[in-house]
Scaffold this motif. Sequence first.
Motif, PDB file in Angstrom:
ATOM      1  N   ALA A 166       0.827  -1.206   0.000  1.00  0.00           N
ATOM      2  CA  ALA A 166       0.000   0.000   0.000  1.00  0.00           C
ATOM      3  C   ALA A 166       0.861   1.256   0.000  1.00  0.00           C
ATOM      4  O   ALA A 166       0.562   2.229  -0.712  1.00  0.00           O
ATOM      5  N   THR A 167       1.941   1.235   0.784  1.00  0.00           N
ATOM      6  CA  THR A 167       2.832   2.388   0.835  1.00  0.00           C
ATOM      7  C   THR A 167       3.490   2.638  -0.515  1.00  0.00           C
ATOM      8  O   THR A 167       3.583   3.782  -0.981  1.00  0.00           O
ATOM      9  N   THR A 168       3.939   1.578  -1.150  1.00  0.00           N
ATOM     10  CA  THR A 168       4.568   1.701  -2.470  1.00  0.00           C
ATOM     11  C   THR A 168       3.592   2.248  -3.499  1.00  0.00           C
ATOM     12  O   THR A 168       3.924   3.132  -4.300  1.00  0.00           O
ATOM     13  N   LEU A 169       2.358   1.745  -3.461  1.00  0.00           N
ATOM     14  CA  LEU A 169       1.338   2.195  -4.407  1.00  0.00           C
ATOM     15  C   LEU A 169       1.023   3.682  -4.203  1.00  0.00           C
ATOM     16  O   LEU A 169       0.963   4.453  -5.169  1.00  0.00           O
ATOM     17  N   LEU A 170       0.832   4.079  -2.946  1.00  0.00           N
ATOM     18  CA  LEU A 170       0.510   5.480  -2.662  1.00  0.00           C
ATOM     19  C   LEU A 170       1.678   6.405  -3.006  1.00  0.00           C
ATOM     20  O   LEU A 170       1.467   7.517  -3.512  1.00  0.00           O
ATOM     21  N   THR A 171       2.899   5.946  -2.747  1.00  0.00           N
ATOM     22  CA  THR A 171       4.074   6.743  -3.102  1.00  0.00           C
ATOM     23  C   THR A 171       4.176   6.924  -4.607  1.00  0.00           C
ATOM     24  O   THR A 171       4.479   8.017  -5.103  1.00  0.00           O
ATOM     25  N   ALA A 172       3.913   5.851  -5.343  1.00  0.00           N
ATOM     26  CA  ALA A 172       3.942   5.928  -6.807  1.00  0.00           C
ATOM     27  C   ALA A 172       2.846   6.867  -7.320  1.00  0.00           C
ATOM     28  O   ALA A 172       3.081   7.670  -8.244  1.00  0.00           O
ATOM     29  N   LEU A 173       1.657   6.792  -6.722  1.00  0.00           N
ATOM     30  CA  LEU A 173       0.567   7.685  -7.121  1.00  0.00           C
ATOM     31  C   LEU A 173       0.930   9.146  -6.834  1.00  0.00           C
ATOM     32  O   LEU A 173       0.672  10.032  -7.662  1.00  0.00           O
ATOM     33  N   ALA A 174       1.520   9.376  -5.674  1.00  0.00           N
ATOM     34  CA  ALA A 174       1.909  10.743  -5.318  1.00  0.00           C
ATOM     35  C   ALA A 174       2.951  11.274  -6.294  1.00  0.00           C
ATOM     36  O   ALA A 174       2.873  12.429  -6.742  1.00  0.00           O
ATOM     37  N   THR A 175       3.919  10.443  -6.636  1.00  0.00           N
ATOM     38  CA  THR A 175       4.956  10.859  -7.583  1.00  0.00           C
ATOM     39  C   THR A 175       4.354  11.172  -8.951  1.00  0.00           C
ATOM     40  O   THR A 175       4.701  12.176  -9.586  1.00  0.00           O
ATOM     41  N   ALA A 176       3.427  10.312  -9.397  1.00  0.00           N
ATOM     42  CA  ALA A 176       2.770  10.530 -10.695  1.00  0.00           C
ATOM     43  C   ALA A 176       1.957  11.824 -10.679  1.00  0.00           C
ATOM     44  O   ALA A 176       1.947  12.585 -11.662  1.00  0.00           O
ATOM     45  N   LEU A 199      -3.765  14.785  -5.138  1.00  0.00           N
ATOM     46  CA  LEU A 199      -2.488  14.586  -4.451  1.00  0.00           C
ATOM     47  C   LEU A 199      -2.657  14.701  -2.943  1.00  0.00           C
ATOM     48  O   LEU A 199      -2.065  13.923  -2.179  1.00  0.00           O
ATOM     49  N   THR A 200      -3.460  15.653  -2.493  1.00  0.00           N
ATOM     50  CA  THR A 200      -3.698  15.818  -1.058  1.00  0.00           C
ATOM     51  C   THR A 200      -4.337  14.567  -0.459  1.00  0.00           C
ATOM     52  O   THR A 200      -3.936  14.109   0.618  1.00  0.00           O
ATOM     53  N   ILE A 201      -5.313  14.006  -1.161  1.00  0.00           N
ATOM     54  CA  ILE A 201      -5.972  12.785  -0.687  1.00  0.00           C
ATOM     55  C   ILE A 201      -4.970  11.645  -0.570  1.00  0.00           C
ATOM     56  O   ILE A 201      -4.940  10.908   0.431  1.00  0.00           O
ATOM     57  N   THR A 217       3.387  14.586   6.024  1.00  0.00           N
ATOM     58  CA  THR A 217       2.439  15.521   6.643  1.00  0.00           C
ATOM     59  C   THR A 217       2.637  16.939   6.129  1.00  0.00           C
ATOM     60  O   THR A 217       1.673  17.635   5.782  1.00  0.00           O
ATOM     61  N   VAL A 218       3.890  17.372   6.072  1.00  0.00           N
ATOM     62  CA  VAL A 218       4.200  18.710   5.562  1.00  0.00           C
ATOM     63  C   VAL A 218       3.772  18.843   4.103  1.00  0.00           C
ATOM     64  O   VAL A 218       3.183  19.851   3.694  1.00  0.00           O
ATOM     65  N   LEU A 219       4.059  17.808   3.302  1.00  0.00           N
ATOM     66  CA  LEU A 219       3.676  17.838   1.889  1.00  0.00           C
ATOM     67  C   LEU A 219       2.156  17.886   1.720  1.00  0.00           C
ATOM     68  O   LEU A 219       1.648  18.570   0.830  1.00  0.00           O
ATOM     69  N   ALA A 220       1.434  17.163   2.573  1.00  0.00           N
ATOM     70  CA  ALA A 220      -0.031  17.175   2.501  1.00  0.00           C
ATOM     71  C   ALA A 220      -0.577  18.560   2.818  1.00  0.00           C
ATOM     72  O   ALA A 220      -1.504  19.045   2.154  1.00  0.00           O
ATOM     73  N   LEU A 246      -2.580  20.981   0.238  1.00  0.00           N
ATOM     74  CA  LEU A 246      -3.872  21.587   0.558  1.00  0.00           C
ATOM     75  C   LEU A 246      -3.849  23.087   0.287  1.00  0.00           C
ATOM     76  O   LEU A 246      -4.807  23.647  -0.253  1.00  0.00           O
ATOM     77  N   ALA A 247      -2.752  23.735   0.659  1.00  0.00           N
ATOM     78  CA  ALA A 247      -2.620  25.170   0.400  1.00  0.00           C
ATOM     79  C   ALA A 247      -2.650  25.450  -1.099  1.00  0.00           C
ATOM     80  O   ALA A 247      -3.249  26.438  -1.552  1.00  0.00           O
ATOM     81  N   VAL A 248      -2.019  24.576  -1.881  1.00  0.00           N
ATOM     82  CA  VAL A 248      -2.013  24.730  -3.341  1.00  0.00           C
ATOM     83  C   VAL A 248      -3.431  24.590  -3.896  1.00  0.00           C
ATOM     84  O   VAL A 248      -3.830  25.312  -4.817  1.00  0.00           O
ATOM     85  N   VAL A 249      -4.205  23.663  -3.337  1.00  0.00           N
ATOM     86  CA  VAL A 249      -5.608  23.512  -3.756  1.00  0.00           C
ATOM     87  C   VAL A 249      -6.361  24.815  -3.530  1.00  0.00           C
ATOM     88  O   VAL A 249      -7.061  25.319  -4.421  1.00  0.00           O
ATOM     89  N   VAL A 250      -6.228  25.377  -2.350  1.00  0.00           N
ATOM     90  CA  VAL A 250      -6.945  26.604  -1.994  1.00  0.00           C
ATOM     91  C   VAL A 250      -6.571  27.743  -2.938  1.00  0.00           C
ATOM     92  O   VAL A 250      -7.440  28.458  -3.464  1.00  0.00           O
ATOM     93  N   VAL A 251      -5.274  27.927  -3.169  1.00  0.00           N
ATOM     94  CA  VAL A 251      -4.805  29.026  -4.021  1.00  0.00           C
ATOM     95  C   VAL A 251      -5.323  28.869  -5.449  1.00  0.00           C
ATOM     96  O   VAL A 251      -5.722  29.859  -6.096  1.00  0.00           O
ATOM     97  N   ASN A 252      -5.335  27.639  -5.955  1.00  0.00           N
ATOM     98  CA  ASN A 252      -5.773  27.436  -7.333  1.00  0.00           C
ATOM     99  C   ASN A 252      -7.288  27.510  -7.481  1.00  0.00           C
ATOM    100  O   ASN A 252      -7.782  27.923  -8.541  1.00  0.00           O
TER     101      ASN A 252
END
Length: 287
Positions: A17-27, A98-100, A135-138, A142-148
């Motif tokens: 699960a960690t590998t999958l989520l990391t790959a999704l985040a990178t993509a 990405l936040t999710i 956590t910091v990246l999330a 989230l801040a990027v979502v708000v700004v956009n």
Amino acid sequence: MSSSLAPSRSAHVPGRATTLLTALATALVTAFVLAPRMLAASGVGNALSDRDDLVQAVRKAFVAYWASGDREFSPELETVVDYWFRYHVAKAVIAALLTIVLIALGVLLWKAFLRTGGVGASRNAALTSSSVLVTVLALFSLAVVVVNVQGAVAPFASLLPMLGVTSADGELGATLDEIRERLASQRAIGDRTPPAIEVMINDFDRYHLAMAVLASTVTVILIAVSVLLWKKFAGTEPSDRRTRRVWASFATLSAVLSMFVLVIATANISTAADPAPALLAFFQGGW
């Protein structure tokens, strides 16, 4: 009552699960960088995909719009504003996904951290650093979502910084001087507001009102999260110090962030209530 996050100190990180989520985040990070310009360019080709070309198109279209004296955007400015709207929508959607993903990854890592007490200093350090980083990246995502979202709500206002109000010269500089004079006279003697300035004021108002609503919503969510986490802290056995520290840290972080975001919301509410002075300050280079 013991926390449900720490049923077993021997549990390990769910690697698949960690590998999958990391790959999704990178993509998604890659898509965030590359995809918005391509998606926004639909219908205009590559004419605006380059940053310098976009800036030049904004400045040229803005000068023509002001000279026209019309309220409605010229076709050139309409094209640029539509492009910028699609650009921000694409960025907001990708950043939200990405936040999710980052939140899900963070939950997995923090659960693993809570279950590895006494396993080893190196493993604990790796899990701690990974969990904090995610956590910091999330939060940043989230801040990027708000700004956009704000940029998508008021794309014309979010284009204005591209005018380079403090360094413009030539035809653009003369246009900006006229706008500054009209904004100042409109405030001083109640002179009739040109249609283009009315549009700018309205969009500037919408721009700040959007941030006020978004920031207020985030503030409420952060306060609710902080309250929930303090309840989790109170419901965890005193002997489970590791879990209590995590709950307390996140509850405190949520509370601190809520105060910071509340300041942003308050400032934008104030600007939205009377946007003309803020718009003048912007064109004078002081905003």
